[in-house]
Design an enzyme around this catalytic site. Structure first.
Site, PDB file in Angstrom:
ATOM      1  N   ARG A 228     -13.112   6.991   2.362  1.00 40.92           N
ATOM      2  CA  ARG A 228     -11.825   7.018   3.046  1.00 40.92           C
ATOM      3  C   ARG A 228     -11.421   8.454   3.361  1.00 40.92           C
ATOM      4  O   ARG A 228     -11.827   9.375   2.655  1.00 40.92           O
ATOM      5  CB  ARG A 228     -10.741   6.357   2.187  1.00 40.92           C
ATOM      6  CG  ARG A 228     -11.108   4.962   1.761  1.00 40.92           C
ATOM      7  CD  ARG A 228     -10.118   4.390   0.768  1.00 40.92           C
ATOM      8  NE  ARG A 228     -10.733   3.274   0.055  1.00 40.92           N
ATOM      9  CZ  ARG A 228     -10.064   2.315  -0.555  1.00 40.92           C
ATOM     10  NH1 ARG A 228      -8.774   2.343  -0.564  1.00 40.92           N
ATOM     11  NH2 ARG A 228     -10.689   1.341  -1.168  1.00 40.92           N
ATOM     12  N   PHE A 288      15.053   6.229 -12.101  1.00 39.96           N
ATOM     13  CA  PHE A 288      14.007   5.575 -11.318  1.00 39.96           C
ATOM     14  C   PHE A 288      13.519   6.470 -10.184  1.00 39.96           C
ATOM     15  O   PHE A 288      12.319   6.558  -9.908  1.00 39.96           O
ATOM     16  CB  PHE A 288      14.549   4.256 -10.752  1.00 39.96           C
ATOM     17  CG  PHE A 288      13.611   3.535  -9.836  1.00 39.96           C
ATOM     18  CD1 PHE A 288      12.654   2.668 -10.333  1.00 39.96           C
ATOM     19  CD2 PHE A 288      13.680   3.722  -8.464  1.00 39.96           C
ATOM     20  CE1 PHE A 288      11.776   2.005  -9.484  1.00 39.96           C
ATOM     21  CE2 PHE A 288      12.818   3.064  -7.604  1.00 39.96           C
ATOM     22  CZ  PHE A 288      11.860   2.202  -8.113  1.00 39.96           C
TER      23      PHE A 288
END
Length: 426
Positions: A228, A288
């Site tokens: 990739r 978060f």
């Protein structure tokens, strides 16, 4: 052994032991599985199996936002698994990606032909889609919209390479910027954050791009081995004839120049990251969002001008990660962390590096944005508490410090053993 890697960093050893003794609960409270449906429990099992990094912070979110973000993550993980699976024929993959959002309303739909490591989220998609349909409409609308736009973007890049820097931004927008936008809309939909957070797609996009570009930069060698290529041609063609040439020792100088060019490009998103985080008011949402961002700046600092990017694996120490996780709970601490790692990069900028001037300018902007101003007073107690521990640990005599290191190492061995035993018991 993780603690041995932190021997030269006493504060990391302290935090490793503290984290093991229960400090993790300050940012990762234990989830109550007993009051969940069987299908929702399955979703959280899938979450823990597919993401060790995001699972912890997702499970620490407040209220029903936690479940919405868990399902959002699993839906996008399933979509990403389709994109990553090189064994799926193009004629099958294209409609899978572009129509994936419609599968959320098909109770029995699953895909059982994937060879990817996370294929369980496709095989058990009926469980995930069931819990998706149990979410409030305000959450469902966001997840479907992001899934539709992301699937279309992934399909667009299946048949073309990332060539220009503009296309790199576009690709990263599809696979990560949309995640930042979707999460921001979920935060606002939950009422834990105001509408400004969900409405500013530019800042939310930068949050995703900073994380995605860091991962792409760090994973050069792994992606090359998997066949990739995500480094943009416009960047690497300045320094080599082929992207794979960077893995050869004789091209190291050119490889480092390209690496530093891309790190500098990623750093331009940091001012937006600082602005975005400054707007957050809910503690669980702040943790978060902030924890992955400080991990990213630490990773970029480790990658900058580092030959290991082309010959091995560049990872921050576990003690370093735990310290960042425990510290990044307020804006003052986050700005200090960003300033610290920006300074580390600054010290590694070479006079001969082609991107030197641009890098210095970007670091100057970041340092200016990281200056502590009006938050200083409101967070003085938290900051002083952190500074006290750091001062105590870094001003010990050599003999005492060595003894402390030995004690910490023995404690870590004991805690790891008892933790493993406790896990096996249950």
């Amino acid at each position: 052994m993780d603690i041995l890697k932190s021997l030269g960093h006493p504060e990391e050893m302290y935090n490793l032991v503290k984290f093991k003794w229960g400090g993790c609960r300050t940012v990762m409270p234990k989830l109550d599985y007993d009051n969940m449906s069987e299908s929702l429990q399955s979703c959280y099992r899938h979450l823990n199996q597919t993401s060790r990094s995001f699972a912890a912070v997702i499970q620490a979110l407040d209220g029903d936002l936690r479940h919405a973000v868990c399902i959002f993550y699993l839906v996008l993980r399933a979509l990403d698994t389709v994109e990553d699976d090189m064994t799926i024929a193009m004629e099958t993959k294209l409609p899978l990606l572009t129509q994936f959002h419609t599968r959320l309303y098909q109770a029995d739909w699953s895909y059982t032909h994937s060879q990817e490591k996370d294929r369980q989220v496709l095989e058990d998609f009926p469980t995930i889609s069931k819990e998706f349909r149990n979410l409030g409409n305000e959450y469902q609308e966001v997840i479907v919209d992001v899934c539709r736009r992301m699937g279309g973007g992934m399909a667009e890049f299946l048949e073309k390479k990332v060539t220009s820097m503009q296309e790199w931004d576009k690709y990263c927008h599809y696979v990560a910027g949309l995640v930042g936008i979707g999460l921001s809309r979920l935060f606002s939909a939950s009422k834990l954050e105001n509408s400004e957070v969900g409405g500013d797609s530019e800042l939310a996009n930068s949050m995703g791009l900073f994380l995605q570009k860091t991962n792409i930069i760090r994973d050069y060698l792994e992606d090359q081995r998997d066949g990739r290529a995500f480094w943009p041609q416009e960047a690497w063609s300045k320094f080599a004839c082929r992207l794979e040439d960077f893995a050869s020792p004789e091209h190291l100088s050119s490889a480092l120049s390209c690496l530093n060019f891309l790190v500098t490009d990623a750093l331009r998103h940091l001012p937006d990251v600082i602005t975005y985080l400054s707007r957050l008011t809910n503690q669980s949402v702040f943790n978060f969002c902030a924890i992955p961002q400080v991990m990213a700046i630490a990773t970029l600092s480790a990658c900058y001008n580092n030959p290991m990017v082309f010959s091995g694996v560049v990872k921050i120490r576990k003690g370093q990660a735990v310290t960042l996780m425990m510290q990044a709970t307020n804006m003052v601490a986050v700005k200090n962390i960003i300033a610290q790692y920006s300074q580390e990069i600054l010290q590694k900028v070479c006079v001969s590096d082609p991107s030197r001037e641009r890098t210095l300018h970007m670091l100057s902007v970041i340092q200016e944005r990281s200056l502590i101003q009006d938050e200083q007073t409101s967070h003085a107690h938290t900051h002083a508490h952190t500074q006290t521990h750091t001062h105590t640990l870094t001003h010990l005599s050599p003999v005492y410090l060595s003894a402390a290191m030995l004690l910490a190492a023995l404690s870590w061995q004991y805690l790891t053993a008892t933790s493993t035993e406790h896990t096996h018991t249950h």
